[in-house]
Scaffold this motif. Structure first.
Motif, PDB file in Angstrom:
ATOM      1  N   LYS A  87      32.440 -17.634  23.584  1.00 21.32           N
ATOM      2  CA  LYS A  87      32.177 -16.536  24.712  1.00 21.32           C
ATOM      3  C   LYS A  87      31.699 -15.448  24.205  1.00 21.32           C
ATOM      4  N   ASN A  88      31.657 -14.898  23.260  1.00 20.65           N
ATOM      5  CA  ASN A  88      30.889 -13.748  22.587  1.00 20.65           C
ATOM      6  C   ASN A  88      29.648 -13.898  21.841  1.00 20.65           C
ATOM      7  N   ASP A  89      29.818 -15.082  20.882  1.00 21.65           N
ATOM      8  CA  ASP A  89      28.607 -15.130  20.044  1.00 21.65           C
ATOM      9  C   ASP A  89      27.364 -15.908  20.537  1.00 21.65           C
ATOM     10  N   PHE A  90      27.837 -16.864  21.467  1.00 24.78           N
ATOM     11  CA  PHE A  90      26.777 -17.979  21.775  1.00 24.78           C
ATOM     12  C   PHE A  90      26.572 -17.937  23.251  1.00 24.78           C
ATOM     13  N   GLU A  91      27.384 -17.923  24.157  1.00 22.11           N
ATOM     14  CA  GLU A  91      27.178 -17.955  25.711  1.00 22.11           C
ATOM     15  C   GLU A  91      26.226 -16.779  25.852  1.00 22.11           C
ATOM     16  N   PRO A  92      26.300 -15.500  25.574  1.00 20.25           N
ATOM     17  CA  PRO A  92      25.363 -14.552  26.054  1.00 20.25           C
ATOM     18  C   PRO A  92      23.846 -15.089  25.560  1.00 20.25           C
ATOM     19  N   TYR A 232      20.560 -22.138  16.807  1.00 21.82           N
ATOM     20  CA  TYR A 232      20.765 -22.826  18.127  1.00 21.82           C
ATOM     21  C   TYR A 232      20.015 -22.255  19.448  1.00 21.82           C
ATOM     22  N   GLU A 233      19.248 -20.965  19.060  1.00 22.98           N
ATOM     23  CA  GLU A 233      18.598 -20.496  19.973  1.00 22.98           C
ATOM     24  C   GLU A 233      17.255 -21.158  20.148  1.00 22.98           C
ATOM     25  N   GLU A 235      15.062 -24.708  20.436  1.00 24.32           N
ATOM     26  CA  GLU A 235      15.305 -25.858  21.444  1.00 24.32           C
ATOM     27  C   GLU A 235      15.332 -27.081  20.173  1.00 24.32           C
ATOM     28  N   GLY A 236      16.233 -27.677  20.319  1.00 25.09           N
ATOM     29  CA  GLY A 236      16.217 -29.265  19.364  1.00 25.09           C
ATOM     30  C   GLY A 236      17.086 -28.776  17.933  1.00 25.09           C
ATOM     31  N   ALA A 237      17.553 -27.788  17.756  1.00 23.85           N
ATOM     32  CA  ALA A 237      18.293 -27.286  16.740  1.00 23.85           C
ATOM     33  C   ALA A 237      19.702 -28.058  16.891  1.00 23.85           C
ATOM     34  N   ARG A 238      20.228 -28.139  17.827  1.00 18.17           N
ATOM     35  CA  ARG A 238      21.488 -28.941  17.947  1.00 18.17           C
ATOM     36  C   ARG A 238      21.608 -30.251  17.246  1.00 18.17           C
ATOM     37  N   ARG A 239      20.207 -30.897  17.037  1.00 19.40           N
ATOM     38  CA  ARG A 239      19.958 -32.068  16.471  1.00 19.40           C
ATOM     39  C   ARG A 239      19.811 -32.229  15.186  1.00 19.40           C
ATOM     40  N   CYS A 240      19.694 -30.953  14.648  1.00 20.04           N
ATOM     41  CA  CYS A 240      18.950 -31.063  13.118  1.00 20.04           C
ATOM     42  C   CYS A 240      19.821 -29.792  12.528  1.00 20.04           C
ATOM     43  N   ALA A 241      20.793 -29.134  12.744  1.00 22.06           N
ATOM     44  CA  ALA A 241      21.150 -28.037  11.967  1.00 22.06           C
ATOM     45  C   ALA A 241      22.599 -27.855  12.076  1.00 22.06           C
ATOM     46  N   ILE A 242      23.411 -27.303  10.906  1.00 20.41           N
ATOM     47  CA  ILE A 242      24.442 -26.909  10.804  1.00 20.41           C
ATOM     48  C   ILE A 242      24.309 -25.263  10.445  1.00 20.41           C
ATOM     49  N   GLU A 243      25.271 -24.529  11.341  1.00 18.25           N
ATOM     50  CA  GLU A 243      24.987 -23.079  11.300  1.00 18.25           C
ATOM     51  C   GLU A 243      26.415 -22.530  10.592  1.00 18.25           C
ATOM     52  N   PHE A 244      26.333 -21.589   9.622  1.00 18.18           N
ATOM     53  CA  PHE A 244      27.588 -20.985   8.822  1.00 18.18           C
ATOM     54  C   PHE A 244      27.571 -19.514   9.377  1.00 18.18           C
ATOM     55  N   ARG A 245      28.495 -19.112   9.509  1.00 21.70           N
ATOM     56  CA  ARG A 245      29.017 -17.660  10.047  1.00 21.70           C
ATOM     57  C   ARG A 245      29.884 -17.005   9.335  1.00 21.70           C
ATOM     58  N   SER A 246      30.037 -15.574   9.223  1.00 22.77           N
ATOM     59  CA  SER A 246      31.137 -15.014   8.412  1.00 22.77           C
ATOM     60  C   SER A 246      31.332 -13.587   9.203  1.00 22.77           C
ATOM     61  N   PHE A 247      32.724 -13.256   8.919  1.00 21.53           N
ATOM     62  CA  PHE A 247      33.136 -12.256   9.472  1.00 21.53           C
ATOM     63  C   PHE A 247      33.112 -11.000   8.161  1.00 21.53           C
ATOM     64  N   TYR A 260      33.285 -19.060  10.194  1.00 21.76           N
ATOM     65  CA  TYR A 260      33.176 -20.375  10.815  1.00 21.76           C
ATOM     66  C   TYR A 260      31.980 -21.227  10.698  1.00 21.76           C
ATOM     67  N   THR A 261      32.094 -22.471  11.013  1.00 14.69           N
ATOM     68  CA  THR A 261      30.993 -23.223  10.647  1.00 14.69           C
ATOM     69  C   THR A 261      30.646 -23.913  12.006  1.00 14.69           C
ATOM     70  N   VAL A 262      29.435 -24.238  12.544  1.00 19.62           N
ATOM     71  CA  VAL A 262      29.266 -24.885  13.690  1.00 19.62           C
ATOM     72  C   VAL A 262      28.570 -26.228  13.419  1.00 19.62           C
ATOM     73  N   ILE A 263      28.950 -27.429  13.820  1.00 18.90           N
ATOM     74  CA  ILE A 263      28.378 -28.710  13.707  1.00 18.90           C
ATOM     75  C   ILE A 263      28.191 -29.628  15.123  1.00 18.90           C
ATOM     76  N   PRO A 264      27.193 -29.507  15.612  1.00 17.72           N
ATOM     77  CA  PRO A 264      27.032 -30.055  17.053  1.00 17.72           C
ATOM     78  C   PRO A 264      27.446 -31.694  17.030  1.00 17.72           C
ATOM     79  N   ASP A 265      27.803 -32.032  18.284  1.00 17.42           N
ATOM     80  CA  ASP A 265      27.934 -33.490  18.379  1.00 17.42           C
ATOM     81  C   ASP A 265      26.850 -34.190  18.186  1.00 17.42           C
ATOM     82  N   GLU A 266      25.562 -33.943  18.432  1.00 22.58           N
ATOM     83  CA  GLU A 266      24.502 -34.687  18.174  1.00 22.58           C
ATOM     84  C   GLU A 266      23.806 -34.902  16.996  1.00 22.58           C
ATOM     85  N   LEU A 267      24.397 -34.027  15.849  1.00 26.29           N
ATOM     86  CA  LEU A 267      23.897 -34.227  14.600  1.00 26.29           C
ATOM     87  C   LEU A 267      24.415 -35.299  13.792  1.00 26.29           C
ATOM     88  N   THR A 268      23.602 -35.965  13.446  1.00 27.52           N
ATOM     89  CA  THR A 268      23.777 -37.303  12.621  1.00 27.52           C
ATOM     90  C   THR A 268      23.157 -37.205  11.236  1.00 27.52           C
TER      91      THR A 268
END
Length: 411
Positions: A87-92, A232-233, A235-247, A260-268
């Motif tokens: 809700k806060n880091d990505f939807e905006p 992921y801002e 276009e197309g990054a969901r198909r080629c990238a893993i993102e790492f975040r830290s607090f 946290y780490t983000v791994i989209p469904d499309e990434l293979t």
């Protein structure tokens, strides 16, 4: 007799920051009255946001009652935190993610080091140079690095130099790598990529079927509008990238440990028979086997970052460190020194004066002026001739350090 993983023997005897600590400890033992200013390791000095402290107290109280007790949590994290992140880091930013695409961890260092578990040891990796040492060392341990040459480079790794001549913007690899490590805002140089520059990397990865490991641990320090906070801002990054975040730096969680780490469904990636395999599924399986989850108390503290009070308190801390960076950057310029970074990042990349080597200048600052930095060459061959300073110190220390450095340049 049991055999060891011989790849560990290829590593140097100590981690960069352990080597620095050993030198500093030796100096303080010989000079017990020295007033050291530590601007080397990127550890925060501001207290945790009050909203996080209050949330941790409430969570501890939850554990004291049968009705609200929590034992083992889900290895990928609690939904209350994951939903706050989305809700806060990505939807905006117009980025849509599902809960299962986010994995809560105990800090970005763990996942950037462990993500290689789900990839074959023959994958060719590419790294910007200089670079956060964990990226290199974890691949040495996994057997992907090859042999260390006399030039300080591993022959199994593709190096992408970032220096003054290219304005610290790496060129696209001439030979295709399987995995590309990018960290922006960058550790150690403090420099950034614009959206157009990052798009070139996403387009390259898509065209070459490469995967980008994007470390966005310092995105909260971004001030300029043309710099992406998330890959992921693009276009197309969901198909080629893993993102790492830290607090850790965002909210001062270096001692609490959460990210946290983000791994989209499309990434293979490909199995040995060529069939595509969803990486999200593999990482979930790995985490369920090797990771027991981040504590309930810690995740409640992280959730509080996203409350109105938490956001204001986090911003106040980040503004404090950015003001430190401004003071240091302007102080270094006033001393006649060349410095990069420090605008959208807590790191300043200082060019050593008079052609001094990184460790030579480190010793001068330590022994003559009692300032601890990080030698640039410790981050890779292209870091020679530079020294990293962090803006995470106390304000008075940052001001005093600039006074001492100015004195250094006029000795």
């Amino acid at each position: 007799m049991p055999l060891i993983n011989d790849n560990f023997l290829k590593l140097s005897d100590s981690y960069l920051f352990s080597d620095i600590a050993r030198r500093v400890n030796a100096f303080t033992a010989e000079n017990p009255g020295a007033s050291l200013i530590r601007l080397g390791i990127g550890d925060v000095t501001r207290p945790l946001p009050e909203a996080c402290i209050e949330a941790m107290h409430r969570a501890a109280d939850d554990l004291s009652r049968q009705s609200t007790f929590h034992g083992y949590g889900p290895e990928q994290g609690y939904d209350f935190l994951i939903e706050a992140i989305i809700k806060n880091d990505f939807e905006p930013r117009g980025i849509k993610l599902s809960n299962h695409e986010i994995f809560i961890n105990d800090g970005a260092k763990s996942d950037t080091g462990n993500i290689g578990d789900i990839f074959h040891h023959d994958n060719r990796i590419a790294v910007t140079d200089p670079i956060y040492p964990v990226y290199i060392d974890s691949n040495v341990m996994a057997g992907r690095a090859g042999i260390l040459g006399t030039d300080g480079r591993w022959n199994g790794i593709t190096y992408l130099p970032c220096n003054e001549s290219n304005n610290f913007v790496p060129s696209l690899p001439s030979e295709r790598p399987d995995i590309i490590y990018l960290c922006y805002p960058n550790n150690p140089t403090g420099t950034t990529l614009t959206k157009d520059e990052l798009k070139q990397w996403v387009d390259y990865a898509l065209a070459n079927r490469s995967i980008i490991f994007f470390d966005a641990a310092y995105e909260a320090f971004i001030c300029e509008t043309n710099i992406p906070h998330s890959i992921y801002e693009i276009e197309g990054a969901r198909r080629c990238a893993i993102e790492f975040r830290s607090f850790s730096k965002t909210a001062g969680f270096t001692g609490v440990r959460c990210g946290y780490t983000v791994i989209p469904d499309e990434l293979t990636a490909s199995a040995s028979d060529g069939s595509p395999v969803q990486l999200n599924r593999l990482w979930l399986r790995r985490q369920c086997t090797k990771f027991n989850g981040t504590s309930y108390v810690t995740q409640r503290a992280a959730e509080a970052i996203y409350t109105p009070e938490g956001k204001a308190q986090v911003k106040a801390n980040i503004d404090y460190y950015l003001e430190n960076a401004r003071i240091m950057r302007e102080g270094l310029h006033a001393a006649g020194m060349t410095v990069y970074g420090g605008k959208n990042s807590p790191y300043l990349w200082l060019k050593t004066p008079d052609g001094l080597g990184s460790w030579q200048f480190f010793d001068i600052l330590l022994k003559k002026h009692h300032i601890v930095g990080t030698p640039g060459v410790g981050f890779g061959p292209s870091g020679e001739g530079f020294l990293r300073l962090t803006a995470f110190g106390k304000r008075d220390d940052c001001i005093e350090a600039m006074r001492r450095i100015k004195a250094t340049c006029h000795d």
